[in-house]
Design an enzyme around this catalytic site. Structure first.
Site, PDB file in Angstrom:
ATOM      1  N   GLY A 195       0.806  -1.217   0.000  1.00 23.31           N
ATOM      2  CA  GLY A 195       0.000   0.000   0.000  1.00 23.31           C
ATOM      3  C   GLY A 195       0.839   1.267   0.000  1.00 23.31           C
ATOM      4  O   GLY A 195       0.343   2.359   0.267  1.00 23.31           O
ATOM      5  N   ASP A 226      -0.888   8.116  -6.889  1.00 28.31           N
ATOM      6  CA  ASP A 226       0.407   7.484  -6.658  1.00 28.31           C
ATOM      7  C   ASP A 226       1.498   8.064  -7.544  1.00 28.31           C
ATOM      8  O   ASP A 226       2.594   8.404  -7.085  1.00 28.31           O
ATOM      9  CB  ASP A 226       0.307   5.969  -6.891  1.00 28.31           C
ATOM     10  CG  ASP A 226      -0.721   5.327  -5.983  1.00 28.31           C
ATOM     11  OD1 ASP A 226      -1.242   6.028  -5.101  1.00 28.31           O
ATOM     12  OD2 ASP A 226      -1.003   4.131  -6.172  1.00 28.31           O
ATOM     13  N   TYR A 258     -10.302  -3.766  -6.254  1.00 27.06           N
ATOM     14  CA  TYR A 258     -10.098  -2.340  -6.516  1.00 27.06           C
ATOM     15  C   TYR A 258     -10.996  -1.889  -7.679  1.00 27.06           C
ATOM     16  O   TYR A 258     -11.706  -0.885  -7.587  1.00 27.06           O
ATOM     17  CB  TYR A 258      -8.615  -2.104  -6.842  1.00 27.06           C
ATOM     18  CG  TYR A 258      -8.216  -0.647  -6.972  1.00 27.06           C
ATOM     19  CD1 TYR A 258      -7.600   0.021  -5.921  1.00 27.06           C
ATOM     20  CD2 TYR A 258      -8.444   0.052  -8.157  1.00 27.06           C
ATOM     21  CE1 TYR A 258      -7.224   1.345  -6.035  1.00 27.06           C
ATOM     22  CE2 TYR A 258      -8.077   1.379  -8.284  1.00 27.06           C
ATOM     23  CZ  TYR A 258      -7.470   2.015  -7.219  1.00 27.06           C
ATOM     24  OH  TYR A 258      -7.110   3.334  -7.346  1.00 27.06           O
ATOM     25  N   SER A 264       2.805   2.016  -2.669  1.00 25.05           N
ATOM     26  CA  SER A 264       2.961   2.343  -4.086  1.00 25.05           C
ATOM     27  C   SER A 264       4.345   2.060  -4.676  1.00 25.05           C
ATOM     28  O   SER A 264       4.943   2.912  -5.331  1.00 25.05           O
ATOM     29  CB  SER A 264       2.572   3.800  -4.323  1.00 25.05           C
ATOM     30  OG  SER A 264       2.042   3.882  -5.599  1.00 25.05           O
TER      31      SER A 264
HETATM   32  P1  ADP Z   1       1.999  -1.368  -4.192  1.00 26.60           P
HETATM   33  O1  ADP Z   1       2.025  -0.403  -5.321  1.00 26.60           O
HETATM   34  O2  ADP Z   1       1.072  -0.949  -3.094  1.00 26.60           O
HETATM   35  O3  ADP Z   1       3.347  -1.697  -3.660  1.00 26.60           O
HETATM   36  P2  ADP Z   1       1.068  -3.118  -6.279  1.00 26.60           P
HETATM   37  O4  ADP Z   1       0.412  -4.455  -6.245  1.00 26.60           O
HETATM   38  O5  ADP Z   1       0.378  -2.011  -6.980  1.00 26.60           O
HETATM   39  O6  ADP Z   1       1.382  -2.741  -4.751  1.00 26.60           O
HETATM   40  O7  ADP Z   1       2.504  -3.246  -6.936  1.00 26.60           O
HETATM   41  C1  ADP Z   1       3.404  -4.270  -6.551  1.00 26.60           C
HETATM   42  C2  ADP Z   1       4.074  -4.845  -7.788  1.00 26.60           C
HETATM   43  O8  ADP Z   1       5.078  -3.943  -8.284  1.00 26.60           O
HETATM   44  C3  ADP Z   1       4.828  -6.135  -7.522  1.00 26.60           C
HETATM   45  O9  ADP Z   1       3.957  -7.260  -7.606  1.00 26.60           O
HETATM   46  C4  ADP Z   1       5.867  -6.137  -8.641  1.00 26.60           C
HETATM   47  O10 ADP Z   1       5.287  -6.584  -9.851  1.00 26.60           O
HETATM   48  C5  ADP Z   1       6.173  -4.653  -8.797  1.00 26.60           C
HETATM   49  N1  ADP Z   1       7.378  -4.307  -8.006  1.00 26.60           N
HETATM   50  C6  ADP Z   1       7.437  -3.566  -6.882  1.00 26.60           C
HETATM   51  N2  ADP Z   1       8.717  -3.474  -6.424  1.00 26.60           N
HETATM   52  C7  ADP Z   1       9.486  -4.184  -7.269  1.00 26.60           C
HETATM   53  C8  ADP Z   1      10.894  -4.489  -7.353  1.00 26.60           C
HETATM   54  N3  ADP Z   1      11.758  -4.021  -6.439  1.00 26.60           N
HETATM   55  N4  ADP Z   1      11.327  -5.254  -8.372  1.00 26.60           N
HETATM   56  C9  ADP Z   1      10.449  -5.727  -9.294  1.00 26.60           C
HETATM   57  N5  ADP Z   1       9.134  -5.483  -9.277  1.00 26.60           N
HETATM   58  C10 ADP Z   1       8.640  -4.725  -8.288  1.00 26.60           C
HETATM   59 MG    MG Z   2       0.409   0.074  -6.646  1.00 28.46          MG
END
Ligand code: ADP
Ligand code: MG
Length: 395
Positions: A123, A171, A221, A125
């Site tokens: 959560g 975001d 969502y 972003s």
């Molecule tokens: P949030 O934006 O709240 O963190 P989301 O589900 O929108 O949650 O986004 C998470 C997704 O972003 C992960 O499942 C992955 O696909 C991608 N992601 C986030 N951080 C990384 C990272 N360090 N390396 C690769 N992919 C990432």
């Molecule tokens: Mg997100």
């Protein structure tokens, strides 16, 4: 927690050489105004001092190769329209590269290594941090600077079209426009951010990641967004900003449950966020805290995006209460798991973090990740100096 300097060094190390371009973009936390960025509302996020950093080296091909610790590598052909593919995390990259391609911008081929201190799926972003870091990297590689709003919208479109999450503008705006000691107050009807000073050293924002993760893309969502669209159609107005609580009550039975409950959240949350901005400006922290608790209840009962662990984390903060230095608390971000945000007095922050961690572990059997953060700089290029050191190039 790794500082951005350490992330930059680690990314360079993984790349195995001095990068041509390094870009950084932060996660965000939202103080108040939840699930209303796609309803013409107001939101009040800030950029965290937690970043995704990407270092890139030109490779003389027409391919971009990305690696991220613990994730499968992604190879993307440059100079052509792209579609969704595996692995999934590559879709955020494909979406942004596709957006640049549509603007006639094609970077030279490169190898890129990515490191992150933004917890994923919490959560906070990480998805927008990833998109905005890639967009900033491409700016550096293409030798262009997009207008910030255009860049944020390009990243939002990448999330819609390639990750299939119909997110609002919060975001990507927070990750792009973030500044040190400033909140990014966004009027989502006009799409204009206003930077609001948040410098009071006596105030600290605590972020508590419950470590409970439910997929935003599994439909919850999107369904909430659809409910708000259905409600607005029945109310018969073109923007939520013109809707009053009396308008909602007038068609309460026609809307039926749960659409009427969703509508009540939207109208209530828009006015709470406006009131919160006024309370913050006036230094009226009691009102600000009350509005945060009310926001949480509305997200829990009317919008149904909270979960047991988020409720417990907010409850613990509330129990510590004013005497213990807590001003207010609520869930933050899309919900269905993720994090809470707690506003507190700075001199009690450490004590509050410890109590929250202990109590949460006792009640949920989960070790939470709890930290404080000040509003920080948004997406920017980090350039390598001649001496092998690094320097900032904030736009
Ligand atoms: P949030 O934006 O709240 O963190 P989301 O589900 O929108 O949650 O986004 C998470 C997704 O972003 C992960 O499942 C992955 O696909 C991608 N992601 C986030 N951080 C990384 C990272 N360090 N390396 C690769 N992919 C990432
Ligand atoms: Mg997100």
């Amino acid at each position: 927690m790794e500082k951005i300097e350490q992330l930059v060094e680690k990314a360079q190390e993984l790349l195995g050489g001095n990068a041509d371009v390094i870009a950084a973009s932060p996660g965000r936390v939202n103080l108040i105004g939840e699930h209303i960025d796609y309803c013409d509302g107001f939101v009040m996020p800030f950029a965290l001092d937690r970043y995704i950093v990407i270092a890139a080296l030109k490779n003389g091909t027409n391919q971009a190769k990305f690696s991220s610790v613990g994730m499968p590598d992604v190879t993307i052909p440059l100079g052509q329209a792209l579609e969704c593919d595996e692995p999934k995390w590559g879709n955020y990259l494909r979406g942004v590269i596709h957006g640049f391609f549509q603007r006639g911008l094609v970077p030279p081929g490169f190898d890129a290594c990515l490191v992150s201190s933004v917890p994923g799926g919490a959560g906070l972003s990480s998805s927008a941090a990833l998109e905005c870091a890639v967009a900033t990297l491409l700016e550096g590689l293409c030798g262009v600077t997009l207008e910030k709003k255009a860049k944020a919208l390009l990243c939002q479109k990448a999330e819609h079209d390639f990750a299939h999450v119909p997110c609002g503008i919060m975001d990507q705006f927070a990750s792009t426009f973030g500044e040190k000691d400033k909140l990014v107050m966004i009027d989502c009807r006009t799409g204009e951010p206003t930077m609001v000073p948040f410098e009071n050293p006596n105030l600290t924002v605590i972020i508590a990641n419950t470590r409970v993760h439910h997929e935003l893309s599994d439909g919850g969502y999107a369904l909430r967004r659809k409910h708000t669209e259905d409600a607005l159609a029945i109310i018969g107005k073109s923007s939520w900003r013109d809707v009053t609580m009396a308008d909602v009550e007038a068609v309460w039975e026609t809307m039926g449950s749960p659409v009427n409950l969703r509508a009540r959240h939207v109208v209530g949350e828009i006015s709470r966020t406006q009131d919160a901005a006024k309370a913050l400006a006036a230094g009226d922290f009691e009102t600000l805290g009350r509005l945060m608790y009310e926001s949480h209840l509305s997200l829990k009962d009317d919008f149904a995006v909270s979960c047991r662990e988020l409720d417990i984390m907010v409850e613990i903060a509330k129990e510590i209460g004013q005497e213990g230095g807590v001003i207010g608390a609520r869930m933050t971000g899309g919900g269905f798991g993720g994090s809470t945000v707690t506003l507190c007095e700075s001199h009690r922050a450490q004590e509050i973090i410890e109590t929250m961690a202990q109590e949460y572990e006792k009640r949920c059997g989960i070790t939470a990740e709890i930290f404080s953060s000040r509003p920080s700089l948004g997406a920017h290029l980090v350039k390598i100096g001649n001496n092998g050191g690094w320097s900032w190039d904030p736009k």
